[in-house]
Write an enzyme that holds these catalytic residues in place. Structure first.
Site, PDB file in Angstrom:
ATOM      1  CG  ASP A  59       1.236  -9.787  -1.760  1.00 45.27           C
ATOM      2  OD1 ASP A  59       0.860 -10.937  -1.417  1.00 45.27           O
ATOM      3  OD2 ASP A  59       1.436  -8.883  -0.933  1.00 45.27           O
ATOM      4  CD  GLU A  60       5.038  -6.852  -1.401  1.00 45.20           C
ATOM      5  OE1 GLU A  60       5.338  -5.657  -1.598  1.00 45.20           O
ATOM      6  OE2 GLU A  60       4.589  -7.249  -0.304  1.00 45.20           O
ATOM      7  CD1 TRP A  68      -0.884  -5.305  -5.628  1.00 44.57           C
ATOM      8  CD2 TRP A  68       0.203  -3.796  -4.400  1.00 44.57           C
ATOM      9  NE1 TRP A  68       0.347  -5.834  -5.302  1.00 44.57           N
ATOM     10  CE2 TRP A  68       1.041  -4.937  -4.538  1.00 44.57           C
ATOM     11  CE3 TRP A  68       0.682  -2.714  -3.643  1.00 44.57           C
ATOM     12  CZ2 TRP A  68       2.317  -5.018  -3.968  1.00 44.57           C
ATOM     13  CZ3 TRP A  68       1.943  -2.803  -3.069  1.00 44.57           C
ATOM     14  CH2 TRP A  68       2.751  -3.937  -3.238  1.00 44.57           C
ATOM     15  CG  ASP A  95      -1.314   1.670   4.781  1.00 44.54           C
ATOM     16  OD1 ASP A  95      -2.245   1.409   3.994  1.00 44.54           O
ATOM     17  OD2 ASP A  95      -0.124   1.394   4.559  1.00 44.54           O
ATOM     18  CG  HIS A 137       3.566 -11.338   2.216  1.00 45.34           C
ATOM     19  ND1 HIS A 137       4.158 -10.366   2.985  1.00 45.34           N
ATOM     20  CD2 HIS A 137       3.510 -10.820   0.959  1.00 45.34           C
ATOM     21  CE1 HIS A 137       4.445  -9.299   2.234  1.00 45.34           C
ATOM     22  NE2 HIS A 137       4.071  -9.560   0.998  1.00 45.34           N
ATOM     23  CG  ASP A 151       1.689 -10.519   5.654  1.00 45.59           C
ATOM     24  OD1 ASP A 151       2.893 -10.690   5.389  1.00 45.59           O
ATOM     25  OD2 ASP A 151       0.937  -9.824   4.941  1.00 45.59           O
ATOM     26  CD1 TRP A 200      -1.957  -1.879   2.902  1.00 40.45           C
ATOM     27  CD2 TRP A 200      -1.670  -4.007   3.540  1.00 40.45           C
ATOM     28  NE1 TRP A 200      -2.316  -2.693   1.852  1.00 40.45           N
ATOM     29  CE2 TRP A 200      -2.144  -3.998   2.223  1.00 40.45           C
ATOM     30  CE3 TRP A 200      -1.410  -5.238   4.153  1.00 40.45           C
ATOM     31  CZ2 TRP A 200      -2.379  -5.162   1.493  1.00 40.45           C
ATOM     32  CZ3 TRP A 200      -1.631  -6.400   3.429  1.00 40.45           C
ATOM     33  CH2 TRP A 200      -2.109  -6.355   2.111  1.00 40.45           C
ATOM     34  CB  THR A 201      -2.397  -2.575  10.849  1.00 40.35           C
ATOM     35  OG1 THR A 201      -2.167  -4.000  10.770  1.00 40.35           O
ATOM     36  CG2 THR A 201      -3.807  -2.265  10.413  1.00 40.35           C
ATOM     37  CD  GLU A 202       2.908  -3.096   7.188  1.00 44.62           C
ATOM     38  OE1 GLU A 202       1.837  -2.444   7.156  1.00 44.62           O
ATOM     39  OE2 GLU A 202       3.328  -3.760   6.221  1.00 44.62           O
ATOM     40  NE  ARG A 237       2.295  -7.476   7.685  1.00 41.39           N
ATOM     41  CZ  ARG A 237       2.077  -7.048   6.435  1.00 41.39           C
ATOM     42  NH1 ARG A 237       0.987  -6.343   6.153  1.00 41.39           N
ATOM     43  NH2 ARG A 237       2.906  -7.357   5.465  1.00 41.39           N
TER      44      ARG A 237
HETATM   45  C1  ACM Z   1       0.401  -5.527  -1.032  1.00 44.71           C
HETATM   46  O1  ACM Z   1       0.251  -4.360  -0.699  1.00 44.71           O
HETATM   47  N1  ACM Z   1       1.524  -6.167  -0.725  1.00 44.71           N
HETATM   48  C2  ACM Z   1      -0.596  -6.249  -1.775  1.00 44.71           C
END
Ligand code: ACM
Ligand code: ZN
Length: 392
Positions: free
Chosen positions: A172-173, A240, A268, A109, A42, A305-307, A13
């Site tokens: 994930d997701e 997580w 973050d 992702h 991602d 995480w760096t959004e 990100r």
């Molecule tokens: C995650 O935070 N989507 C693993």
């Protein structure tokens, strides 16, 4: 003490320079971490230089602009880390007793990857690299043999750079919307008697796990993969969020896991949401584990995480001192009362000369501050237009 003491950095990100990553590696090595999990792919970018698939370096690496809520930047953003740079990080880590664990996030992702290889999606239609945060429905088509061939080919390239024992394959997701409407996916599920999308996802993940095991590498997967009961027991689940039961079952049945519960281990978030005292209070366990299951928790990992993180100082202040609490728990050195731990943190800070620390007055907060923290988080990062767009 856990054998696996991890630190994860999202370099997608927003990227960090090689110098900044080395500075962080110096710091985490001093704190006793021994695993550097490097999140390299991602929806918003692809960061691994490929010789075999150069379109990844041009198309998949660069998003046209960045629009992470309120932080908008109209310039194109991103590049890959060169092979020489990644080798430099691997060598730097090795000198400090740290293994690098690269992550290729799949089958979700993957918008950046699909922007370069739309044929790997269910529809084959053009996919845009993403410019904002979120969960996106663009996922890999798991029924196409081409997808497996591509993923194993790019894994081979990763293995040429990253010699470590572990490989993170995401999981994930991953929304199932496209799989539901894809004749290839539907046919595959029918032919193999697969009834749920979680199991369908794992039918692919298991092939990748098998492939990596054949190369003597163990795979780490985010905990969504544990929802499918068919997950290969050789995988290591990274817990997580959400219901811990599938992870607990996986552990009780002999699988292994590492823990990164997001409301303690995700660095973050603002200190109002996750103050230092909250991180230090983490019990590295899950309810419902048998004695055997408990032994199968092999580690703990702090992530960032760096959004919303565009600068080194901001990154460091979010990490320090909270990552020190993660290290103490991972090392099993969290028996001291919190105030004594804080005294230790002040000493450690002196040794981490050059690292920006969060101001001490923000370290410790009462529980109620979390509510205020979440409200502030939404206000700081999301415009009213953005919230409306997401909700309606
Ligand atoms: C995650 O935070 N989507 C693993
Ligand atoms: Zn499909």
């Amino acid at each position: 003490m856990f054998a696996y003491r991890g630190f994860m950095l999202d370099s997608v990100r927003h990227m960090q320079s090689i110098e900044e990553i080395k500075k962080l590696i110096d710091a985490i090595s001093l704190l006793g971490f021994n695993k550097f999990h490097w999140h390299l792919t991602d929806d918003q970018g692809w960061r691994f230089e490929s010789e075999r698939f150069p379109v990844l370096n041009s198309v998949a690496a660069v998003r046209p602009y960045s629009d992470f809520g309120k932080t908008r930047d109209n310039n194109p953003y991103g590049r890959v880390y060169t092979k020489a740079e990644m080798r430099e990080i691997v060598a730097y880590c090795a000198e400090r007793g740290i293994d690098v664990i690269p992550e290729i996030d799949m089958p979700g992702h993957t918008s950046a990857l699909l922007s370069a290889f739309p044929s790997l999606s269910c529809t084959g239609e053009a996919v845009k690299i993403k410019t904002h945060q979120g969960i996106f429905k663009d996922v890999l088509c798991l029924a196409k043999e081409e997808t497996f061939e591509f993923i194993t080919a790019i894994i081979d390239e990763f293995l040429g750079i990253f010699p470590g024992e572990y490989f993170h394959i995401g999981g994930d997701e991953a929304p199932s919307e496209h799989w539901k409407n894809c004749p290839d996916c539907q046919r595959y599920m029918k032919e193999h008697g697969i009834e749920s999308y979680a199991e369908y996802q794992n039918s692919f993940m298991n092939r990748i796990i098998d492939y990596l095991e054949s190369k003597n590498r163990h795979c780490i997967v985010w905990n969504e993969a544990a929802k499918g009961r068919n997950l290969d027991k050789r995988a290591i689940v990274q817990y997580w969020k959400e219901n811990p039961k599938p992870t607990v079952k996986f552990l009780n049945e002999g699988g292994k896991a590492i823990l990164s519960p997001f409301s303690y281990c995700y660095m973050d978030y603002d200190y109002n949401i996750t103050p230092l005292n909250r991180v230090y209070s983490l019990k590295a366990e899950l309810t419902g584990l048998t004695e055997e299951g408990k032994k199968n928790i092999i580690g703990l990992e702090g992530t960032v995480w760096t959004e919303y993180i565009t600068e080194n100082r901001q990154l460091e202040k979010l990490l320090f001192p909270r990552i020190i609490a993660v290290s103490k728990i991972a090392l099993g050195e969290n028996n001291k009362p919190y105030k004594d731990f804080v005294a230790d943190v002040r000493d450690i800070r002196k040794q981490l000369n050059g690292i920006a620390f969060c101001d001490e007055k923000s370290w410790t907060k009462p529980r109620i501050s979390t509510v205020y923290g979440w409200l502030k988080f939404v206000k700081d990062h999301y415009s009213i237009e953005y919230i409306k767009e997401q909700l309606f």
